[in-house]
Design an enzyme around this catalytic site. Structure first.
Site, PDB file in Angstrom:
ATOM      1  N   ASP A 126     -11.391  -2.589  -1.436  1.00 58.04           N
ATOM      2  CA  ASP A 126     -10.560  -2.116  -1.057  1.00 58.04           C
ATOM      3  C   ASP A 126     -10.452  -0.680  -0.848  1.00 58.04           C
ATOM      4  O   ASP A 126     -11.926  -0.243  -0.851  1.00 58.04           O
ATOM      5  CB  ASP A 126      -9.528  -1.885  -2.278  1.00 58.04           C
ATOM      6  CG  ASP A 126      -7.860  -2.608  -2.191  1.00 58.04           C
ATOM      7  OD1 ASP A 126      -7.596  -2.147  -1.498  1.00 58.04           O
ATOM      8  OD2 ASP A 126      -7.352  -3.177  -3.000  1.00 58.04           O
ATOM      9  N   GLY A 162      -5.719  -1.317   7.977  1.00 54.71           N
ATOM     10  CA  GLY A 162      -5.437  -0.672   8.539  1.00 54.71           C
ATOM     11  C   GLY A 162      -5.667   0.994   8.923  1.00 54.71           C
ATOM     12  O   GLY A 162      -5.081   1.114  10.274  1.00 54.71           O
ATOM     13  N   ASP A 183      -0.128  -3.788   2.433  1.00 49.36           N
ATOM     14  CA  ASP A 183       0.365  -5.873   1.226  1.00 49.36           C
ATOM     15  C   ASP A 183       1.151  -6.103   2.096  1.00 49.36           C
ATOM     16  O   ASP A 183       2.194  -5.618   2.244  1.00 49.36           O
ATOM     17  CB  ASP A 183       0.438  -5.318  -0.169  1.00 49.36           C
ATOM     18  CG  ASP A 183      -0.775  -4.534  -0.566  1.00 49.36           C
ATOM     19  OD1 ASP A 183      -1.741  -4.570   0.208  1.00 49.36           O
ATOM     20  OD2 ASP A 183      -1.092  -4.266  -2.151  1.00 49.36           O
TER      21      ASP A 183
HETATM   22  C1  GLA Z   1      -5.020  -3.235  -3.390  1.00 45.43           C
HETATM   23  C2  GLA Z   1      -5.032  -4.130  -2.108  1.00 45.43           C
HETATM   24  C3  GLA Z   1      -4.142  -5.666  -2.409  1.00 45.43           C
HETATM   25  C4  GLA Z   1      -4.554  -5.999  -3.501  1.00 45.43           C
HETATM   26  C5  GLA Z   1      -4.824  -4.777  -4.895  1.00 45.43           C
HETATM   27  C6  GLA Z   1      -4.889  -5.365  -6.016  1.00 45.43           C
HETATM   28  O1  GLA Z   1      -3.081  -2.845  -2.635  1.00 45.43           O
HETATM   29  O2  GLA Z   1      -4.668  -4.567  -0.681  1.00 45.43           O
HETATM   30  O3  GLA Z   1      -4.568  -6.829  -1.524  1.00 45.43           O
HETATM   31  O4  GLA Z   1      -6.407  -6.233  -3.661  1.00 45.43           O
HETATM   32  O5  GLA Z   1      -4.493  -3.532  -4.190  1.00 45.43           O
HETATM   33  O6  GLA Z   1      -5.105  -3.446  -7.302  1.00 45.43           O
END
Ligand code: GLA
Length: 390
Positions: A126, A162, A183
């Site tokens: 992430d 992205g 997300d």
């Molecule tokens: C980010 C990612 C998500 C998820 C959360 C977890 O928002 O983009 O897909 O993994 O963190 O905290």
């Protein structure tokens, strides 16, 4: 060789957030096998954020939270492997994960080795809390190198939402998939916006490094972390799954498999859709049209802007998948002229169309095809080319 066709699996994040445990992961592994997901091709079972203690050990390693994972992570990995599945975990390129747990900035090599020692086959990586002084590309490359240095085959699922046009460099730094958007939410607008935003980028996605349009929300029905109140209809989820299959992107399920409605289990295991997703040529779909649907009433007609969506995907063995969506709220006609699909009136060639959802063989069609489609619904046809005259 990993990620030749798009990877498929299940991820804990969308539904469970921090409510994860050894027993939950084992139950999900059991479900993936007993309910047919593994045999349908979903092979990765991935634990998302919130699995560790808030602090590293004295020797600088990540530590699974013993309240959630009392037998440690290797035991979980062994169980997942014993079911014929692959095991995925999560860390982050910043100094803390999105939920505030320790993450891998400046710890890449020790963390990658920890994951390899546990038997991890997939790492979602992430982008929260990334230092302003850090260089995003170099840090994703650093974790990619750290994973390679373990000698274990680990799928690198980069998740930088992205930023910095990942399609331009993620393949080059060794990622196997890369998140291309923020997300997803369990809502029609969220997932159709995601798909629309990637139409001009999917040509950069393909074998060994796929554009990841985020985890599926199919069947979540408002439960979990990413609901926005209004529950999606079956047709909306079918549209989401069809788009993800047609775009040839990774299919990571996000719903609780233990309580998934049979209709959604069948959708996620639909053989025709999965075959399109996994087609060996891994071609992105061609955007035929994205403009207006036509509503006809009492002899008059009107257009609804930015609501028609037609995609044509070349498949192997001279087959094509043809997708029509009506993104408007109301029932309407979606007009598809075959000249826009490379088949002018003079071609002497028809599309022999079969409706994937109903199985109906429509037969050879020439010049145009304008299905009437309910609001927020789609049609998918498998097509072959046939000559209409010798
Ligand atoms: C980010 C990612 C998500 C998820 C959360 C977890 O928002 O983009 O897909 O993994 O963190 O905290």
């Amino acid at each position: 060789m990993i990620a030749r066709p798009p990877p498929r699996g299940w991820n804990s994040g969308n539904t469970f957030g921090e409510n994860i445990s050894d027993s939950l992961i084992r139950e999900m592994a059991d479900r993936m096998v007993s309910d047919g997901y593994r045999d349908a091709g979903y092979e990765y079972l991935v634990i998302d954020d919130c699995w560790s203690l808030r602090q590293r050990s004295a020797d600088g390693k990540l530590v699974p939270d013993p309240a959630k994972f009392p037998h440690g992570m290797k035991a979980v990995a062994d169980y997942v492997h014993s079911k014929g599945l692959k095991f995925g975990m999560y860390s982050c390129a910043g100094v803390r994960t999105c939920a505030g747990y320790p993450s891998s900035y400046d710890h890449e090599f020790v963390d990658a080795q920890t994951f390899a020692d546990w038997g991890v086959d997939f790492l979602k990586y992430d982008f929260c809390n990334f230092p302003a002084s850090g260089d995003c590309k170099t840090r994703y490359l650093t974790m990619s190198m750290a994973l390679k240095a373990t000698g274990r085959e680990i799928l690198f699922s980069a998740c930088n939402w992205g930023q910095q046009e990942p399609g331009q460099w993620m393949r080059q730094i060794g990622a196997h998939m890369y998140r291309s958007t923020g997300d997803i939410f369990d809502n029609f607008k969220s997932f159709t916006d995601i798909a629309k935003s990637q139409m001009d980028k999917l040509h950069m996605s393909g074998s060994y490094c796929f554009n990841d349009m985020d985890m599926l929300t199919v069947g979540m029905c408002g439960k979990g972390n990413v609901g926005l109140g209004k529950v999606c209809t079956y047709e909306e989820y079918r549209l989401q799954f069809t788009l993800w299959c047609l775009c040839g992107v990774p299919l990571m399920m996000g719903a609780d498999l233990r309580s998934l409605d049979a209709a959604y289990k069948d959708l996620l295991q639909n053989k025709a859709l999965l075959r399109i997703n996994q087609d060996e040529e891994c071609r992105a779909p061609y955007l035929v049209r994205r403009d207006c649907v036509i509503v006809t009433e009492n002899g008059t007609w009107r257009q609804i802007p930015d609501s028609a969506f037609i995609l044509l995907r070349h498949l192997s063995d001279h087959e094509f998948a043809l997708f029509y969506a009506n993104l408007a709220d109301e029932r309407a006609e979606v007009h598809g002229e075959f000249v826009d699909m490379g088949l002018p009136v003079t071609s002497g060639v028809a599309l022999d169309m079969t409706d994937v959802f109903t199985g109906e063989h429509i037969g050879p069609v020439t010049d145009f095809y304008n299905p009437r489609i309910q609001g927020h619904d789609c049609k998918l046809y498998l097509c072959k080319l046939v000559k209409t005259h010798a």
